[in-house]
Design a protein around this motif. Structure first.
Motif, mmCIF file in Angstrom:
data_model
loop_
_atom_site.group_PDB
_atom_site.id
_atom_site.type_symbol
_atom_site.label_atom_id
_atom_site.label_comp_id
_atom_site.label_asym_id
_atom_site.label_seq_id
_atom_site.Cartn_x
_atom_site.Cartn_y
_atom_site.Cartn_z
ATOM 1 N N TYR A 30 41.912 54.687 41.457
ATOM 2 C CA TYR A 30 43.098 54.546 42.313
ATOM 3 C C TYR A 30 43.921 53.363 41.851
ATOM 4 C CZ TYR A 30 45.837 53.497 46.546
ATOM 5 O OH TYR A 30 46.855 53.219 47.427
ATOM 6 N N LYS A 31 45.161 53.660 41.392
ATOM 7 C CA LYS A 31 46.094 52.603 40.977
ATOM 8 C C LYS A 31 47.083 52.378 42.105
ATOM 9 C CE LYS A 31 47.900 49.779 37.910
ATOM 10 N NZ LYS A 31 48.353 50.249 36.583
ATOM 11 N N ARG A 32 47.105 51.180 42.655
ATOM 12 C CA ARG A 32 47.942 50.871 43.803
ATOM 13 C C ARG A 32 49.365 50.502 43.375
ATOM 14 N NH1 ARG A 32 43.521 47.526 44.795
ATOM 15 N NH2 ARG A 32 44.910 45.689 44.603
ATOM 16 N N GLN A 33 50.264 50.524 44.362
ATOM 17 C CA GLN A 33 51.661 50.176 44.101
ATOM 18 C C GLN A 33 51.827 48.714 43.693
ATOM 19 O OE1 GLN A 33 54.320 52.090 43.975
ATOM 20 N NE2 GLN A 33 53.412 54.019 44.741
ATOM 21 N N ASP A 34 50.936 47.855 44.192
ATOM 22 C CA ASP A 34 51.047 46.416 43.872
ATOM 23 C C ASP A 34 50.501 46.080 42.497
ATOM 24 O OD1 ASP A 34 48.336 46.613 44.178
ATOM 25 O OD2 ASP A 34 48.192 45.312 45.946
ATOM 26 N N GLY A 35 50.026 47.090 41.756
ATOM 27 C CA GLY A 35 49.512 46.869 40.409
ATOM 28 C C GLY A 35 48.004 46.758 40.339
ATOM 29 N N GLY A 36 47.342 46.531 41.472
ATOM 30 C CA GLY A 36 45.892 46.479 41.473
ATOM 31 C C GLY A 36 45.274 47.863 41.338
ATOM 32 N N ALA A 37 43.988 47.900 41.009
ATOM 33 C CA ALA A 37 43.326 49.189 40.827
ATOM 34 C C ALA A 37 41.856 49.073 41.200
ATOM 35 C CB ALA A 37 43.481 49.664 39.391
ATOM 36 N N GLN A 38 41.252 50.195 41.560
ATOM 37 C CA GLN A 38 39.850 50.189 41.950
ATOM 38 C C GLN A 38 39.229 51.563 41.752
ATOM 39 O OE1 GLN A 38 41.493 49.097 45.813
ATOM 40 N NE2 GLN A 38 39.999 50.524 46.764
ATOM 41 N N TRP A 39 37.905 51.553 41.756
ATOM 42 C CA TRP A 39 37.132 52.782 41.603
ATOM 43 C C TRP A 39 36.490 53.141 42.942
ATOM 44 C CZ3 TRP A 39 37.638 55.037 36.943
ATOM 45 C CH2 TRP A 39 37.943 54.219 35.839
ATOM 46 N N PHE A 40 36.379 54.457 43.211
ATOM 47 C CA PHE A 40 35.590 54.881 44.361
ATOM 48 C C PHE A 40 34.938 56.227 44.061
ATOM 49 C CE2 PHE A 40 39.855 56.500 45.203
ATOM 50 C CZ PHE A 40 39.654 57.785 45.678
ATOM 51 N N ARG A 48 28.073 65.755 55.294
ATOM 52 C CA ARG A 48 29.334 65.030 55.517
ATOM 53 C C ARG A 48 29.733 64.277 54.261
ATOM 54 N NH1 ARG A 48 28.280 59.524 58.903
ATOM 55 N NH2 ARG A 48 26.281 58.922 57.959
ATOM 56 N N ARG A 49 31.027 64.067 54.126
ATOM 57 C CA ARG A 49 31.539 63.378 52.951
ATOM 58 C C ARG A 49 31.475 61.878 53.146
ATOM 59 N NH1 ARG A 49 37.621 64.087 50.616
ATOM 60 N NH2 ARG A 49 38.050 62.378 52.088
ATOM 61 N N ARG A 50 30.984 61.199 52.118
ATOM 62 C CA ARG A 50 30.906 59.731 52.125
ATOM 63 C C ARG A 50 31.726 59.199 50.957
ATOM 64 N NH1 ARG A 50 29.275 56.727 55.881
ATOM 65 N NH2 ARG A 50 27.390 55.703 55.129
ATOM 66 N N GLU A 51 32.428 58.117 51.185
ATOM 67 C CA GLU A 51 33.266 57.525 50.147
ATOM 68 C C GLU A 51 32.882 56.057 49.997
ATOM 69 O OE1 GLU A 51 37.895 56.618 50.080
ATOM 70 O OE2 GLU A 51 37.506 58.777 49.770
ATOM 71 N N MET A 52 32.544 55.649 48.799
ATOM 72 C CA MET A 52 32.107 54.276 48.567
ATOM 73 C C MET A 52 32.860 53.640 47.407
ATOM 74 S SD MET A 52 28.329 55.116 46.900
ATOM 75 C CE MET A 52 27.824 53.405 46.908
ATOM 76 N N GLY A 53 33.237 52.385 47.578
ATOM 77 C CA GLY A 53 33.915 51.663 46.513
ATOM 78 C C GLY A 53 32.935 51.218 45.436
ATOM 79 N N LEU A 54 33.396 51.244 44.186
ATOM 80 C CA LEU A 54 32.556 50.842 43.053
ATOM 81 C C LEU A 54 33.083 49.596 42.350
ATOM 82 C CD1 LEU A 54 31.756 54.341 41.444
ATOM 83 C CD2 LEU A 54 30.452 53.067 43.153
ATOM 84 N N GLY A 55 34.088 48.973 42.926
ATOM 85 C CA GLY A 55 34.602 47.748 42.326
ATOM 86 C C GLY A 55 36.012 47.905 41.818
ATOM 87 N N SER A 56 36.640 46.775 41.535
ATOM 88 C CA SER A 56 38.039 46.782 41.084
ATOM 89 C C SER A 56 38.138 46.876 39.567
ATOM 90 C CB SER A 56 38.751 45.513 41.573
ATOM 91 O OG SER A 56 38.094 44.360 41.056
ATOM 92 N N TYR A 57 39.263 47.370 39.116
ATOM 93 C CA TYR A 57 39.558 47.454 37.675
ATOM 94 C C TYR A 57 40.507 46.308 37.324
ATOM 95 C CZ TYR A 57 41.455 49.191 33.286
ATOM 96 O OH TYR A 57 41.848 49.311 31.968
ATOM 97 N N PRO A 58 40.326 45.608 36.214
ATOM 98 C CA PRO A 58 39.453 45.903 35.065
ATOM 99 C C PRO A 58 38.086 45.203 35.126
ATOM 100 C CG PRO A 58 40.987 44.192 34.457
ATOM 101 C CD PRO A 58 41.309 44.547 35.891
ATOM 102 N N ALA A 59 37.765 44.528 36.266
ATOM 103 C CA ALA A 59 36.456 43.878 36.350
ATOM 104 C C ALA A 59 35.336 44.884 36.127
ATOM 105 C CB ALA A 59 36.301 43.201 37.715
ATOM 106 N N VAL A 60 35.523 46.109 36.633
ATOM 107 C CA VAL A 60 34.591 47.207 36.380
ATOM 108 C C VAL A 60 35.289 48.194 35.461
ATOM 109 C CG1 VAL A 60 33.271 49.101 37.408
ATOM 110 C CG2 VAL A 60 33.479 46.921 38.622
#
Length: 397
Positions: A30-40, A48-60
């Motif tokens: 997911y690339k955000r409008q503010d320029g940040g990014a993250q994995w999920f 049931r569906r579960r959604e978990m974050g895996l850390g921000s990019y480019p740190a991960v």
């Protein structure tokens, strides 16, 4: 239908515009409008569906995100909730980051009630503080193994054997305390360390003591009437350790019986286990002379405040050039009893404040042999004063 994996490339991720991008198998970038990014990661567990974050990019990186996704997808195939599993792992990681110093202080705090004076003298904690914590104090207790312990105590294992043994014992208690807290520790680490260190070469030495035949001359040389001389006289007369003498209060004496509080007796930590001491005529005379120095109820006060220190009597003997120490007079007395009386083992040991027999035996034997001890201690005082033959058998007890 098998879902395709690894749809993204490292360059595509780096140049992505704001939005959500699937790498397949539930992994999203997911690339955000503010320029940040993250994995999920999206997975289905228990319907049931579960959604978990895996850390921000480019740190991960993309590679690291895929490795994490593979790990958590494997958990879902086993019917496990990956979010709860990760939370559990994080809690365990935090628990096991407890450093040895914190565990040792907590263990000390929990045991204070068992120690004399609530451990204020520091003798329980000092072997750890001086010889273990400087090297291992900041190490997570879960990471301490036998080689760490061996390397820490090796410098004193043979040269300061008794201190090293105490440090090892305290460390073992700390490891058990850590396990009780739920930390992942090796409870066998100290035993393994002992195997690596080998048998100690140093042999414990007994405290030097005067032969009982030489004690009367020494006793009769204590003539300056000082608090130190009088305290040492009473110590020799009663065959007790120094603490009961130093903390003797006048209100503990009734007639010719001195009742020592249990907390002042080494083997009688329970306050209910007070110890009665029969006072000989000479002991009563010494107490009467010392009463002139009494302050705040204590018979042997120090010059400034409180009572005389544990080292006061030892230093006096040291200044005389003697290697013997006050504690050795207990051995002198015990040898005299063995060689010159037919007092029973139970009577002789009780004179010294030792608890004789097991708990069941003591429960049935209620006597403390006060009358037999009274005769024995009176005879000992006569020996010290040189008023009778020192080698005569005196008791038929």
């Amino acid at each position: 239908m098998v879902r395709s994996l690894n749809k993204l490339s490292a360059s595509a991720v780096k140049s992505a515009i704001p939005g959500k991008y699937s790498d397949g198998g539930g992994l999203w970038f997911y690339k955000r409008q503010d320029g940040g990014a993250q994995w999920f990661l999206r997975v289905h567990v228990h319907g049931r569906r579960r959604e978990m974050g895996l850390g921000s990019y480019p740190a991960v990186s993309l590679k690291e995100a895929r490795e994490q996704a593979d790990k958590y997808r494997a958990m879902t195939r086993q019917g496990l909730d990956p979010i709860k599993q990760r939370e559990r792992e994080q809690r365990e990681a935090v628990r096991n980051l407890h450093i040895l110093k914190d565990v040792a202080l907590d263990a000390f705090e929990s045991r204070k009630a068992e120690l004399k004076g609530d451990g204020l003298a520091g003798r329980w904690f000092s072997p750890l503080e001086l010889h273990v914590l400087p090297k291992l104090g900041k190490v997570p207790v879960s990471e301490i193994d036998q080689t760490d312990i061996r390397d820490t105590l090796a410098p004193i294992w043979h040269t300061k054997a008794d201190t090293a043994r105490k440090a090892m014992n305290r460390l073992s208690i700390c490891m058990r305390h850590a396990a009780a807290l739920g930390l992942d520790v090796d409870l066998q680490a100290t035993e393994k360390a002992k195997a690596l260190l080998g048998k100690q070469r140093h042999k414990a030495q007994n405290i030097p003591a005067l032969h009982w035949k030489d004690v009367p001359d020494f006793y009769q040389s204590l003539t300056d009437g000082s608090v130190t001389h009088l305290a040492l006289r009473l110590l020799i007369l009663t065959a007790l350790r120094s603490k009961p003498i130093r903390f003797l209060r006048l209100d503990q004496i009734e007639g010719d019986v001195w009742t020592v509080p249990g907390e002042n007796m080494k083997s009688r930590k329970d306050a209910a286990q007070d110890f009665r001491v029969p006072l000989s005529t000479e002991a009563l005379r010494v107490i009467d002379e010392a009463s002139a120095f009494a302050r705040d109820g204590f018979l042997f006060p120090s010059v400034r405040k409180g009572v005389i220190s544990d080292a006061t009597m030892s230093r006096m003997m040291e200044r005389r050039g003697m290697v013997e120490r006050p504690h050795g007079f207990r051995s002198s007395f015990r040898d005299w009893v063995a060689e010159n009386t037919n007092a029973t083992y139970e009577v002789a040991e009780t004179c010294m404040g030792h608890m004789v027999g097991g708990a069941v035996e003591r429960a049935y034997r209620r006597t403390d042999f006060l009358e037999q001890r009274r005769m024995l201690m009176e005879r000992w005082s006569q020996v010290l004063l040189g008023s009778s033959g020192a080698s005569v058998r005196v008791l038929n007890a």
